[in-house]
Scaffold this active site. Sequence first.
Site, PDB file in Angstrom:
ATOM      1  N   GLU A  44       0.854  -1.188   0.000  1.00 39.81           N
ATOM      2  CA  GLU A  44       0.000   0.000   0.000  1.00 39.81           C
ATOM      3  C   GLU A  44       0.886   1.233   0.000  1.00 39.81           C
ATOM      4  O   GLU A  44       1.695   1.421   0.905  1.00 39.81           O
ATOM      5  CB  GLU A  44      -0.906   0.007   1.236  1.00 39.81           C
ATOM      6  CG  GLU A  44      -1.749   1.265   1.386  1.00 39.81           C
ATOM      7  CD  GLU A  44      -2.472   1.348   2.718  1.00 39.81           C
ATOM      8  OE1 GLU A  44      -2.738   2.479   3.182  1.00 39.81           O
ATOM      9  OE2 GLU A  44      -2.769   0.288   3.306  1.00 39.81           O
ATOM     10  N   ARG A  48       0.615  10.506   0.439  1.00 38.71           N
ATOM     11  CA  ARG A  48       1.078  11.558   1.347  1.00 38.71           C
ATOM     12  C   ARG A  48       2.261  12.335   0.795  1.00 38.71           C
ATOM     13  O   ARG A  48       2.797  13.202   1.482  1.00 38.71           O
ATOM     14  CB  ARG A  48       1.458  10.946   2.703  1.00 38.71           C
ATOM     15  CG  ARG A  48       0.290  10.236   3.401  1.00 38.71           C
ATOM     16  CD  ARG A  48       0.722   9.615   4.705  1.00 38.71           C
ATOM     17  NE  ARG A  48      -0.329   8.763   5.254  1.00 38.71           N
ATOM     18  CZ  ARG A  48      -0.182   8.004   6.329  1.00 38.71           C
ATOM     19  NH1 ARG A  48       0.969   7.987   6.979  1.00 38.71           N
ATOM     20  NH2 ARG A  48      -1.187   7.246   6.753  1.00 38.71           N
ATOM     21  N   THR A  72      -4.498   6.135   2.098  1.00 42.64           N
ATOM     22  CA  THR A  72      -4.846   7.506   2.477  1.00 42.64           C
ATOM     23  C   THR A  72      -5.776   8.133   1.437  1.00 42.64           C
ATOM     24  O   THR A  72      -5.627   9.300   1.060  1.00 42.64           O
ATOM     25  CB  THR A  72      -3.593   8.388   2.695  1.00 42.64           C
ATOM     26  OG1 THR A  72      -2.563   7.622   3.339  1.00 42.64           O
ATOM     27  CG2 THR A  72      -3.907   9.561   3.614  1.00 42.64           C
ATOM     28  N   LYS A 132     -10.498  -1.966   6.713  1.00 44.76           N
ATOM     29  CA  LYS A 132      -9.265  -1.616   7.407  1.00 44.76           C
ATOM     30  C   LYS A 132      -9.617  -1.181   8.827  1.00 44.76           C
ATOM     31  O   LYS A 132     -10.525  -0.356   9.017  1.00 44.76           O
ATOM     32  CB  LYS A 132      -8.566  -0.473   6.666  1.00 44.76           C
ATOM     33  CG  LYS A 132      -7.364   0.124   7.394  1.00 44.76           C
ATOM     34  CD  LYS A 132      -6.768   1.252   6.567  1.00 44.76           C
ATOM     35  CE  LYS A 132      -5.597   1.918   7.281  1.00 44.76           C
ATOM     36  NZ  LYS A 132      -4.953   2.938   6.438  1.00 44.76           N
TER      37      LYS A 132
END
Length: 213
Positions: A44, A48, A72, A132
Amino acid sequence: MKTMTAFRAAIDKAPIVPVLTVHEADHAEPLAEALLRGGLSSVEVTLRTPAALDVIRRMSQVDDKLLVGAGTIISEGDVDASLKAGADFLVTPGTSPLLLEALSSHDGVILPGVSTASEAMARFDEGYGVVKFFPAEAAGGAKFLKALSAPLPHVDFMPTGGVTPENAADYLALPNVIAVGGSWIATAEEMAAGDWQAIADKSAAAVKLGRRG
């Protein structure tokens, strides 16, 4: 995007998913190769950094054996950009009404973030059988997920956030945990130094850690 069958096959093989923040696009190929050498089958990449989408695009072209996800995900723009970059799966830290609407338009593997029983139930009702659990340690850790396994046996979790080599086995021993996400496998310092062998070695150790039984 990959199918849930392909995603489950990848994490069945290696239920440790590196969660990485990559600052340099040129790190994409050697990073993917290091993870593969160690035996990992999914990663993953968090959105960011400015390089994240390019990293996802380039990592996904290294080898079909490595599933490259985007993490994210917090907006419709993130969803669209990640899919255009070739992300095999999407991971969110949580879900807002607008984000849920954007996610509902896409088939494929999406792991929405939850931290409560009510959120897990709501996401399951919306069609998400795998979620998640974030931030895992801060939200109750393995004890919390163990408590949910009896009333919510139909929901599978991938805990992320505070998962380490020391506590990963506690999560993976639970019947409702199909994988864990962790950031220890490739640190910013290792990537900056180009220490791909260290990352390959930690990947191999993670594969052994993830073997059940």
